[in-house]
Each structure stands twice: as C-alpha cells, then as structure tokens.
Write an enzyme that holds these catalytic residues in place. Structure first.
Site, PDB file in Angstrom:
ATOM      1  N   LYS A 135       7.385   5.405   2.647  1.00 54.89           N
ATOM      2  CA  LYS A 135       8.128   4.255   3.187  1.00 54.89           C
ATOM      3  C   LYS A 135       8.871   3.536   2.071  1.00 54.89           C
ATOM      4  O   LYS A 135       9.926   2.950   2.310  1.00 54.89           O
ATOM      5  CB  LYS A 135       7.177   3.333   3.952  1.00 54.89           C
ATOM      6  CG  LYS A 135       6.572   4.049   5.170  1.00 54.89           C
ATOM      7  CD  LYS A 135       5.658   3.192   5.984  1.00 54.89           C
ATOM      8  CE  LYS A 135       4.937   4.032   7.029  1.00 54.89           C
ATOM      9  NZ  LYS A 135       3.932   4.971   6.447  1.00 54.89           N
TER      10      LYS A 135
ATOM     11  N   ASP B 214       1.156  -1.244   4.772  1.00 52.27           N
ATOM     12  CA  ASP B 214       0.853   0.035   5.454  1.00 52.27           C
ATOM     13  C   ASP B 214      -0.614   0.315   5.113  1.00 52.27           C
ATOM     14  O   ASP B 214      -0.927   1.073   4.201  1.00 52.27           O
ATOM     15  CB  ASP B 214       1.791   1.126   4.916  1.00 52.27           C
ATOM     16  CG  ASP B 214       1.732   2.395   5.741  1.00 52.27           C
ATOM     17  OD1 ASP B 214       1.177   2.359   6.849  1.00 52.27           O
ATOM     18  OD2 ASP B 214       2.239   3.427   5.270  1.00 52.27           O
TER      19      ASP B 214
ATOM     20  N   ASP C 192      -4.968  -4.239  -6.642  1.00 54.83           N
ATOM     21  CA  ASP C 192      -5.616  -4.433  -5.350  1.00 54.83           C
ATOM     22  C   ASP C 192      -4.806  -5.468  -4.556  1.00 54.83           C
ATOM     23  O   ASP C 192      -4.675  -6.616  -4.998  1.00 54.83           O
ATOM     24  CB  ASP C 192      -7.058  -4.916  -5.611  1.00 54.83           C
ATOM     25  CG  ASP C 192      -7.843  -5.112  -4.328  1.00 54.83           C
ATOM     26  OD1 ASP C 192      -7.235  -5.114  -3.240  1.00 54.83           O
ATOM     27  OD2 ASP C 192      -9.070  -5.271  -4.421  1.00 54.83           O
TER      28      ASP C 192
ATOM     29  N   ASP D 224      -0.103  -0.034  -5.361  1.00 51.62           N
ATOM     30  CA  ASP D 224      -1.169   0.751  -4.729  1.00 51.62           C
ATOM     31  C   ASP D 224      -2.439   0.558  -5.545  1.00 51.62           C
ATOM     32  O   ASP D 224      -2.406   0.429  -6.770  1.00 51.62           O
ATOM     33  CB  ASP D 224      -0.816   2.240  -4.631  1.00 51.62           C
ATOM     34  CG  ASP D 224      -1.629   2.928  -3.532  1.00 51.62           C
ATOM     35  OD1 ASP D 224      -1.135   3.026  -2.387  1.00 51.62           O
ATOM     36  OD2 ASP D 224      -2.787   3.332  -3.806  1.00 51.62           O
TER      37      ASP D 224
ATOM     38  N   ALA E 239       1.505   4.254  -1.885  1.00 49.01           N
ATOM     39  CA  ALA E 239       1.415   5.683  -2.202  1.00 49.01           C
ATOM     40  C   ALA E 239       1.213   6.523  -0.945  1.00 49.01           C
ATOM     41  O   ALA E 239       0.500   6.088  -0.037  1.00 49.01           O
ATOM     42  CB  ALA E 239       0.260   5.909  -3.171  1.00 49.01           C
ATOM     43  N   PRO E 240       1.834   7.708  -0.846  1.00 47.91           N
ATOM     44  CA  PRO E 240       2.640   8.386  -1.876  1.00 47.91           C
ATOM     45  C   PRO E 240       4.113   7.994  -1.910  1.00 47.91           C
ATOM     46  O   PRO E 240       4.899   8.668  -2.576  1.00 47.91           O
ATOM     47  CB  PRO E 240       2.485   9.863  -1.480  1.00 47.91           C
ATOM     48  CG  PRO E 240       2.342   9.832   0.012  1.00 47.91           C
ATOM     49  CD  PRO E 240       1.590   8.562   0.331  1.00 47.91           C
ATOM     50  N   GLY E 241       4.496   6.942  -1.214  1.00 46.18           N
ATOM     51  CA  GLY E 241       5.858   6.434  -1.395  1.00 46.18           C
ATOM     52  C   GLY E 241       6.831   6.809  -0.291  1.00 46.18           C
ATOM     53  O   GLY E 241       8.036   6.603  -0.440  1.00 46.18           O
TER      54      GLY E 241
ATOM     55  N   CYS F 195      -1.830   3.981  10.796  1.00 50.02           N
ATOM     56  CA  CYS F 195      -1.701   5.219  11.589  1.00 50.02           C
ATOM     57  C   CYS F 195      -3.027   5.428  12.322  1.00 50.02           C
ATOM     58  O   CYS F 195      -3.563   6.523  12.365  1.00 50.02           O
ATOM     59  CB  CYS F 195      -1.298   6.415  10.732  1.00 50.02           C
ATOM     60  SG  CYS F 195      -2.385   6.745   9.350  1.00 50.02           S
TER      61      CYS F 195
ATOM     62  N   CYS G 172       0.901  -1.168   0.000  1.00 45.26           N
ATOM     63  CA  CYS G 172       0.000   0.000   0.000  1.00 45.26           C
ATOM     64  C   CYS G 172       0.932   1.208   0.000  1.00 45.26           C
ATOM     65  O   CYS G 172       1.149   1.832   1.025  1.00 45.26           O
ATOM     66  CB  CYS G 172      -0.901  -0.017   1.234  1.00 45.26           C
ATOM     67  SG  CYS G 172      -1.950  -1.466   1.341  1.00 45.26           S
TER      68      CYS G 172
HETATM   69  C1  LIG Z   1      -1.611   4.690   4.624  1.00 44.15           C
HETATM   70  S1  LIG Z   1      -1.564   4.930   2.918  1.00 44.15           S
HETATM   71  C2  LIG Z   1       0.055   4.392   2.535  1.00 44.15           C
HETATM   72  C3  LIG Z   1       1.153   5.377   2.843  1.00 44.15           C
HETATM   73  C4  LIG Z   1       2.476   4.971   2.266  1.00 44.15           C
HETATM   74  N1  LIG Z   1       2.865   3.620   2.655  1.00 44.15           N
HETATM   75  C5  LIG Z   1       3.592   5.928   2.631  1.00 44.15           C
HETATM   76  O1  LIG Z   1       4.358   5.636   3.549  1.00 44.15           O
HETATM   77  O2  LIG Z   1       3.712   6.953   1.966  1.00 44.15           O
HETATM   78  C6  LIG Z   1      -2.538   3.605   2.353  1.00 44.15           C
HETATM   79  C7  LIG Z   1      -2.511   3.405   0.855  1.00 44.15           C
HETATM   80  O3  LIG Z   1      -3.196   2.180   0.585  1.00 44.15           O
HETATM   81  C8  LIG Z   1      -3.807   2.282  -0.670  1.00 44.15           C
HETATM   82  N2  LIG Z   1      -4.816   1.193  -0.729  1.00 44.15           N
HETATM   83  C9  LIG Z   1      -6.038   1.158  -0.175  1.00 44.15           C
HETATM   84  N3  LIG Z   1      -6.633  -0.035  -0.416  1.00 44.15           N
HETATM   85  C10 LIG Z   1      -5.746  -0.756  -1.146  1.00 44.15           C
HETATM   86  C11 LIG Z   1      -5.767  -2.052  -1.717  1.00 44.15           C
HETATM   87  N4  LIG Z   1      -6.824  -2.861  -1.561  1.00 44.15           N
HETATM   88  N5  LIG Z   1      -4.698  -2.464  -2.414  1.00 44.15           N
HETATM   89  C12 LIG Z   1      -3.616  -1.671  -2.566  1.00 44.15           C
HETATM   90  N6  LIG Z   1      -3.548  -0.420  -2.059  1.00 44.15           N
HETATM   91  C13 LIG Z   1      -4.593   0.028  -1.354  1.00 44.15           C
HETATM   92  C14 LIG Z   1      -4.352   3.691  -0.699  1.00 44.15           C
HETATM   93  O4  LIG Z   1      -4.561   4.121  -2.042  1.00 44.15           O
HETATM   94  C15 LIG Z   1      -3.240   4.460   0.025  1.00 44.15           C
HETATM   95  O5  LIG Z   1      -2.362   5.024  -0.915  1.00 44.15           O
END
Ligand SMILES: C[S@@+](CC[C@H](N)C(=O)[O-])C[C@H]1O[C@@H](n2cnc3c(N)ncnc32)[C@H](O)[C@@H]1O
Length: 437
Positions: free
Chosen positions: A257, A319, A300, A274, A253-255, A372, A251
């Site tokens: 981690k 994440d 997904d 993502d 975005a925005p990258g 978070c 997961c």
């Molecule tokens: C908490 S944010 C991630 C922050 C990111 N790891 C960072 O450190 O910048 C959660 C991310 O999960 C993505 N997301 C939500 N459901 C998802 C899924 N089923 N599969 C993949 N990504 C998903 C969202 O689009 C979002 O970008």
C-alpha cells in the site's frame, strides 16, 4: 529430489514447528527445478487447504495412530491423499511416487504403510466421503473454532466464506498508473501471451486468467506492475491523499500500500513504519523497484514516543496486524496455525495501535483502519470501542459499490467481486476551532 519429498520438508515445518508456508516454502522452492515448482507449491498449499479433511480421513484409515513426532510420514500420507482426491495424477503414480519419497527421506519402514493406507483410501472412498457429512471440521476443512466464529459473525454468508477459503486465489495485478494505463498494460500482457480482465470498480486492477511468476511479467522489474489483490488496492483511494501532505503508513511492510499511495500521489511526505525491521527491508525493495521513495522507520505504532518527531500527519493508514482470516485462500496454513486465543490478543493490539496513533493525526485529518480479517472482533467492534473511548474521533462513512456496511466501516467477504476478504473503516478528527471562536 522427488517433489513429494521436498513438499514433506516444507510441511513438517508447518505441522511440526508452526512455521508459515510463506516462511518455509520459498527457500525450498528456490532449490527446486523450475519445472517442478508448480507441483511443489500445489502440494504444500493443497495439503494445508484440505488439512482438516485429509487428517480426519487419515485417522480413519490408520489401524494405529502414528507417533506424534512422525511429522514426515504424516505429511507424506497427507500428500498422498491430496493427490488421490485433488490432482490429475493417475492413482498408481500417486501411490508409487509417494512411496518412493519415503525411501528418499530415509523412512523405508514407512513405504509399506504408505502403500497400504493409500490403497485402502481408494477402496474405501465412499466410507471416507460419508465422513464429511457427519463431521463439520472434515466437511468444511476448517478448524471448529473458526467455523463457529464464521457462523456467529456471518449467519447467512458462512457457507460462501468457507467455499471461498477453500478455493484457489485469483492472481491480480496493480498497474502503476504513473507509468501506463491499465488498458495499455493489458495489451502488453496479451502480446506476452497472458489473458487478463479489468476488475470492475478498481481502476488499477487486472485479473490474470492464469497465475504466473510475477518476475517474468512485462515491465515488472521496472515497476510497471505489482502483485496485489483488488481489495488491497482500495486503500489508497479511500485515504484521498493530496499533494504535499504528510502521510503515515503505520504498518507498512512489505510495502504494497505504501507503493500504491506514491503511485497515486508522488508528491507526499510519506513515512512508512513497521514494527519488524527485517520486513521493513522488503518495503525498501518494493519502493526501489517502483522507482520511488519514503522515509522508513522501524518502530512500534502503539509507542510513537519512541520514533515520532512531533509533527502531526494529515493522513494515517493503519493496515493492522490481524488474523488474516480474509485471505485464507492465499494462505491456507492460517487454518492450521491460528488459535482462537489469538483473536482477543490481536484485537487488543489493534486497539493499542489506534490509541497510540490518534494524537499524531492533525485536526481535520483522516485515518483509515484496514484489516484482511472477516472477524468482527477485529473489525467493527474495534472501531466501536475506539469511538466510544475517543470523544474527538468521528467516523466518516465509506460509501462504495463494494462490500457491505457494518455498524461501523465496510466489509468485503472473500470471493465477493473476485476480491479478498477485507475490512475498512474511516476515522477523522474535527478541525480545531479557530482561536477565539
Ligand atoms: C497486514 S501487514 C501490512 C501489509 C502492508 N500494509 C502492505 O500493504 O503491504 C501488517 C504489518 O504490521 C506490522 N506490525 C505489527 N505490529 C506492529 C506495531 N505494533 N507497529 C508497527 N507495525 C506493526 C507487521 O510487521 C506487518 O508487517
């Protein structure tokens, strides 16, 4: 345009259309004179931070309720109250500027109302303060459902969580250890007039005394530093990546981690996934700025059959999408936008992602689950349910100097050691038995 009128344009999107500040604010901020941007941000964040208090006071001050659709006038009244209680704008200027904004927004009929309500607020200050004692929503500036959850999950800590949620967030940087040492960057910052302190226990984190525009920081464009809270900087070390490993940031975005993992170990076969293709572009931008790269996939995480090449991963970072109740001080609009019913839906999504990704982990590999959130339904209860249903999943306990151990995983509450509220849990898959063993 008057800054208050610009703030109304942002707040009507939050109050009336359920859009987040992160979506509504930047386009209007970009059209605002640089000297006014701080005040615009302050008004929008401040009104959301104190919304449940200001709205209750407004209800008390209005002789007749406003029409539900008068979002602009309501936003202006809230902005007016916010200035009176929280900013060092002289009272007469707060009132006259807010009235002027009503005229600019072509709501001249509201000018008299705004003038009367704000003047009454100043006169009836004591009565409005007493309201905070008798009404928990107004007193804590939190919606009732969230307050109940916090009390239930954190019977001793909820007042500190509420206070942290209502505070201004710290501005924290992650120094790119591939480029320079934290202390060297701290000295560069000092030369540029920024005072910063190391965050104990987080080797790459620097806490700036004052927030600033990151783009103006030394070496920002060249990838020397990124803006990232210290709690989020814990993830990369917890995953313990090694050269050559296949790693999935599920997961991504925005990258934030993703970039940190590659700063820790550039020699990774890293896939950043993502579900939101638009947000994945932000991962691309982040990695370009950091002068690094990964394989990016829009897909997904709960449905790997759609995108996985069948080769297992040594490390997986989940994440997970969550309520973000640990970062309310950064995103105070969460208090307005999140609904109680979201939490069960998020917990189900988190479960589905873990279940979907588990077969992708190589025996002997590690998965780090992070949110978070401070709500246990999204954190240790998700992990407990997963462990109960997945016989080949074992928890690796996180031994750390930060946060507190839960029955599963470790929780940081917002404000603890300056950090955001974060949850981490480690899962591993036992190595496959040798053939014939
Ligand atoms: C908490 S944010 C991630 C922050 C990111 N790891 C960072 O450190 O910048 C959660 C991310 O999960 C993505 N997301 C939500 N459901 C998802 C899924 N089923 N599969 C993949 N990504 C998903 C969202 O689009 C979002 O970008």
């Amino acid at each position: 345009m008057n800054v208050r009128a610009s703030a109304v344009q942002v707040l009507v999107q939050v109050l009336g259309e359920g859009r987040s500040l992160a979506t509504a604010l930047p386009p209007i901020l970009n059209r605002t004179a640089v000297r006014d941007r701080g005040l615009l941000r302050e008004l929008c964040h401040g009104v959301c931070r104190w919304y449940f208090r200001l709205q209750r006071q407004l209800d008390r001050l209005l002789a007749r309720p406003l029409a539900v659709t008068e979002y602009g006038v309501r936003a202006l009244l809230l902005i007016g109250l916010y200035q009176l209680w929280h900013l060092r704008v002289p009272d007469h200027a707060a009132v006259s500027e807010t009235v002027a904004a009503a005229r600019q927004l072509r709501k001249p009929w509201a000018a008299g109302l705004i003038n009367a309500v704000l003047r009454a607020a100043l006169r009836r200050k004591q009565e409005l303060a007493a309201l905070l004692e008798s009404d928990s929503e107004a007193g804590t500036a939190h919606p009732r459902w969230l307050l109940a959850r916090l009390r239930q999950d954190w019977p001793d800590d909820w007042p500190a969580i509420v206070a942290a949620n209502n505070s201004r967030p710290p501005f924290v940087l992650r120094v790119n250890s591939r480029r320079l040492a934290r202390e060297d960057y701290r000295l560069r910052l000092a030369e540029a007039g920024h005072s910063a302190d190391a965050v104990p226990g987080v080797p790459t984190a620097l806490l700036l005394a004052e927030p600033t525009d990151a783009a103006t920081l030394p070496g920002f464009a060249e990838g020397w530093v990124s803006v990232q809270d210290a709690a989020a900087q814990l993830a990369a070390a917890l995953l313990e990546v090694r050269p050559g490993q296949r790693v999935l940031d599920a997961c991504a975005a925005p990258g934030g981690k993703t970039g940190h993992l590659l700063e820790c170990e550039p020699n990774l076969q890293l896939t950043a996934l993502d579900g939101d293709a638009g947000r994945l572009e932000r991962v691309r931008d982040t990695l370009r700025r950091l002068r690094t790269d990964a394989r990016l996939i829009a897909g997904d995480a709960a449905r790997p059959a759609d995108w996985w090449d069948g080769i297992p991963f040594d490390r997986i970072l989940v994440d997970a999408p969550c309520s973000a109740t640990g970062v309310i001080r950064r995103h105070p609009d969460i208090k307005l936008l999140r609904r109680e019913s979201d939490i069960a839906a998020l917990a189900e999504q988190q479960r589905a992602i873990l279940v979907g990704l588990w077969p992708l982990l190589r025996p002997g590999g590690r998965l780090l689950y992070a949110t978070c959130s401070v709500l246990r339904q999204e954190n240790d209860r998700v992990i407990a349910a997963f462990l109960a249903a997945q016989p080949d999943a074992v928890e690796w306990p996180i031994a750390a100097g930060w946060g507190r151990a839960l029955p599963h995983g470790r929780q940081l509450l917002p404000g603890e050691a300056t950090m955001d509220g974060f949850y981490y849990a480690g899962l591993s898959k036992p190595p496959a038995a040798a053939p014939g063993a």
